[in-house]
Enzyme design. Structure first.
Site, PDB file in Angstrom:
ATOM      1  N   ASP A 124      10.867   3.143  -0.711  1.00  0.00           N
ATOM      2  CA  ASP A 124       9.695   3.540   0.067  1.00  0.00           C
ATOM      3  C   ASP A 124       9.380   5.002  -0.275  1.00  0.00           C
ATOM      4  O   ASP A 124      10.220   5.884  -0.066  1.00  0.00           O
ATOM      5  CB  ASP A 124      10.062   3.399   1.551  1.00  0.00           C
ATOM      6  CG  ASP A 124       8.942   3.823   2.485  1.00  0.00           C
ATOM      7  OD1 ASP A 124       7.965   4.458   2.025  1.00  0.00           O
ATOM      8  OD2 ASP A 124       9.068   3.538   3.679  1.00  0.00           O
ATOM      9  N   ASN A 172      -7.813   6.824  -1.202  1.00  0.00           N
ATOM     10  CA  ASN A 172      -9.169   6.409  -1.580  1.00  0.00           C
ATOM     11  C   ASN A 172     -10.051   7.666  -1.601  1.00  0.00           C
ATOM     12  O   ASN A 172      -9.618   8.726  -1.144  1.00  0.00           O
ATOM     13  CB  ASN A 172      -9.685   5.313  -0.627  1.00  0.00           C
ATOM     14  CG  ASN A 172      -9.777   5.809   0.793  1.00  0.00           C
ATOM     15  OD1 ASN A 172     -10.463   6.790   1.063  1.00  0.00           O
ATOM     16  ND2 ASN A 172      -9.068   5.161   1.705  1.00  0.00           N
ATOM     17  N   GLY A 188      -2.003   0.145   3.030  1.00  0.00           N
ATOM     18  CA  GLY A 188      -0.969   0.234   1.991  1.00  0.00           C
ATOM     19  C   GLY A 188      -0.155   1.505   2.088  1.00  0.00           C
ATOM     20  O   GLY A 188       0.191   1.975   3.180  1.00  0.00           O
ATOM     21  N   VAL A 189       0.111   2.093   0.942  1.00  0.00           N
ATOM     22  CA  VAL A 189       0.974   3.266   0.889  1.00  0.00           C
ATOM     23  C   VAL A 189       0.293   4.469   1.576  1.00  0.00           C
ATOM     24  O   VAL A 189       0.971   5.307   2.182  1.00  0.00           O
ATOM     25  CB  VAL A 189       1.408   3.544  -0.564  1.00  0.00           C
ATOM     26  CG1 VAL A 189       0.284   4.076  -1.417  1.00  0.00           C
ATOM     27  CG2 VAL A 189       2.603   4.455  -0.609  1.00  0.00           C
ATOM     28  N   ASP A 190      -1.016   4.527   1.508  1.00  0.00           N
ATOM     29  CA  ASP A 190      -1.782   5.602   2.152  1.00  0.00           C
ATOM     30  C   ASP A 190      -1.528   5.591   3.669  1.00  0.00           C
ATOM     31  O   ASP A 190      -1.194   6.631   4.271  1.00  0.00           O
ATOM     32  CB  ASP A 190      -3.271   5.359   1.844  1.00  0.00           C
ATOM     33  CG  ASP A 190      -4.177   6.530   2.161  1.00  0.00           C
ATOM     34  OD1 ASP A 190      -3.676   7.594   2.569  1.00  0.00           O
ATOM     35  OD2 ASP A 190      -5.401   6.370   2.003  1.00  0.00           O
ATOM     36  N   THR A 193      -2.135  -0.705  -7.886  1.00  0.00           N
ATOM     37  CA  THR A 193      -1.647  -2.087  -8.050  1.00  0.00           C
ATOM     38  C   THR A 193      -1.592  -2.875  -6.745  1.00  0.00           C
ATOM     39  O   THR A 193      -1.099  -4.004  -6.723  1.00  0.00           O
ATOM     40  CB  THR A 193      -0.254  -2.113  -8.711  1.00  0.00           C
ATOM     41  OG1 THR A 193       0.654  -1.344  -7.906  1.00  0.00           O
ATOM     42  CG2 THR A 193      -0.294  -1.539 -10.104  1.00  0.00           C
ATOM     43  N   TYR A 241      -6.311  -2.099  -4.915  1.00  0.00           N
ATOM     44  CA  TYR A 241      -7.226  -1.817  -6.026  1.00  0.00           C
ATOM     45  C   TYR A 241      -7.062  -2.783  -7.204  1.00  0.00           C
ATOM     46  O   TYR A 241      -7.813  -2.693  -8.183  1.00  0.00           O
ATOM     47  CB  TYR A 241      -7.095  -0.359  -6.482  1.00  0.00           C
ATOM     48  CG  TYR A 241      -7.821   0.639  -5.576  1.00  0.00           C
ATOM     49  CD1 TYR A 241      -8.439   0.248  -4.395  1.00  0.00           C
ATOM     50  CD2 TYR A 241      -7.899   1.987  -5.917  1.00  0.00           C
ATOM     51  CE1 TYR A 241      -9.105   1.157  -3.580  1.00  0.00           C
ATOM     52  CE2 TYR A 241      -8.567   2.901  -5.111  1.00  0.00           C
ATOM     53  CZ  TYR A 241      -9.171   2.483  -3.942  1.00  0.00           C
ATOM     54  OH  TYR A 241      -9.840   3.395  -3.148  1.00  0.00           O
TER      55      TYR A 241
HETATM   56  P1  ADP Z   1      -4.080   1.068  -4.249  1.00  0.00           P
HETATM   57  O1  ADP Z   1      -5.260   1.103  -3.313  1.00  0.00           O
HETATM   58  O2  ADP Z   1      -4.022   2.291  -5.168  1.00  0.00           O
HETATM   59  O3  ADP Z   1      -3.955  -0.219  -4.977  1.00  0.00           O
HETATM   60  P2  ADP Z   1      -1.991   0.308  -2.315  1.00  0.00           P
HETATM   61  O4  ADP Z   1      -1.372   1.174  -1.293  1.00  0.00           O
HETATM   62  O5  ADP Z   1      -2.801  -0.854  -1.854  1.00  0.00           O
HETATM   63  O6  ADP Z   1      -2.819   1.299  -3.280  1.00  0.00           O
HETATM   64  O7  ADP Z   1      -0.869  -0.245  -3.276  1.00  0.00           O
HETATM   65  C1  ADP Z   1      -0.263   0.505  -4.289  1.00  0.00           C
HETATM   66  C2  ADP Z   1       1.179   0.085  -4.459  1.00  0.00           C
HETATM   67  O8  ADP Z   1       1.958   0.731  -3.455  1.00  0.00           O
HETATM   68  C3  ADP Z   1       1.429  -1.419  -4.303  1.00  0.00           C
HETATM   69  O9  ADP Z   1       2.202  -1.845  -5.415  1.00  0.00           O
HETATM   70  C4  ADP Z   1       2.223  -1.502  -2.992  1.00  0.00           C
HETATM   71  O10 ADP Z   1       3.150  -2.544  -3.008  1.00  0.00           O
HETATM   72  C5  ADP Z   1       2.915  -0.174  -2.963  1.00  0.00           C
HETATM   73  N1  ADP Z   1       3.391   0.322  -1.654  1.00  0.00           N
HETATM   74  C6  ADP Z   1       2.970  -0.003  -0.427  1.00  0.00           C
HETATM   75  N2  ADP Z   1       3.659   0.694   0.509  1.00  0.00           N
HETATM   76  C7  ADP Z   1       4.530   1.490  -0.157  1.00  0.00           C
HETATM   77  C8  ADP Z   1       5.522   2.446   0.202  1.00  0.00           C
HETATM   78  N3  ADP Z   1       5.765   2.757   1.479  1.00  0.00           N
HETATM   79  N4  ADP Z   1       6.227   3.084  -0.793  1.00  0.00           N
HETATM   80  C9  ADP Z   1       5.988   2.808  -2.089  1.00  0.00           C
HETATM   81  N5  ADP Z   1       5.066   1.920  -2.497  1.00  0.00           N
HETATM   82  C10 ADP Z   1       4.358   1.272  -1.550  1.00  0.00           C
END
Ligand code: ADP
Length: 179
Positions: A16, A30, A38-40, A124, A127
């Protein structure tokens, strides 16, 4: 898995990104920089509401660019916010925009005298960038950067889940085999 590029370390770990103890972590944001899923979303939850307050002052971020804030409640002192391409929308520009998101993140990291940085897999998730292609671009861009800049000591890719880790590991082995 870890490799040495010049004097720097490039690491792949499953985990994470919000929990990393590198000096900076990168957010797959974004263009509004006002938070998302997601990660944001995970980074904003972990950092606390002051992160959004600072992000509001930045005026957004273009696709392929990066901007830095403090890390607030995170272990990391800084968050580098970058915006990757939307795969279906950006078409043939997606490759260059994804490379640019990584390169600009590393440049902003360097400019702020930060020596260690953790990346998630940009673009990934929501997006829609195919993981195998994105992994090759991400890793090649980081390697190129470390080959030509010595100030960043550690670049860590924090891959969310076993499958993502395995895709990145395979991509890194392929890049190293072709060197
Ligand atoms: P984007 O909009 O750039 O595609 P996302 O957040 O939807 O960003 O996904 C980008 C990647 O981050 C995905 O592969 C997702 O599985 C991963 N992800 C989601 N949460 C976490 C986290 N806490 N730490 C690391 N990677 C994460």
């Amino acid at each position: 898995m870890q490799v040495t590029i010049n004097q720097s370390r490039l690491e792949l770990v499953e985990g994470d990104v919000t929990a990393q103890d590198t000096e900076a972590i990168v957010n797959a944001a974004n263009p509004t920089l006002l938070g998302g899923g997601g990660v944001d979303g995970a980074i904003h939850r972990a950092a606390g509401p002051q992160l959004l307050e600072e992000c509001r002052t930045l005026g957004g971020c273009q696709t392929g660019d990066a901007k830095i804030t403090k890390g607030y409640r995170l272990k990391a002192k800084h968050v580098v916010h970058t915006v990757g391409p939307v795969y279906r929308r950006d078409g043939e520009r997606a490759v260059e925009l994804l490379a640019s998101a990584y390169r600009r993140s590393l440049e902003v990291t360097s400019e702020n005298n930060v020596r260690s940085v953790s990346f998630p897999s940009i673009s990934t998730g929501a997006y829609g960038y195919p993981m195998e292609e994105a992994a090759a671009i991400a890793l090649q861009t980081a390697i190129n950067y470390l080959e030509s800049h010595t100030d960043i000591e550690l670049v860590r890719f924090v891959l969310f889940g076993r499958r993502t880790y395995q895709v990145y590991e395979k991509a890194l082995k392929e890049i190293l085999a072709h060197d």
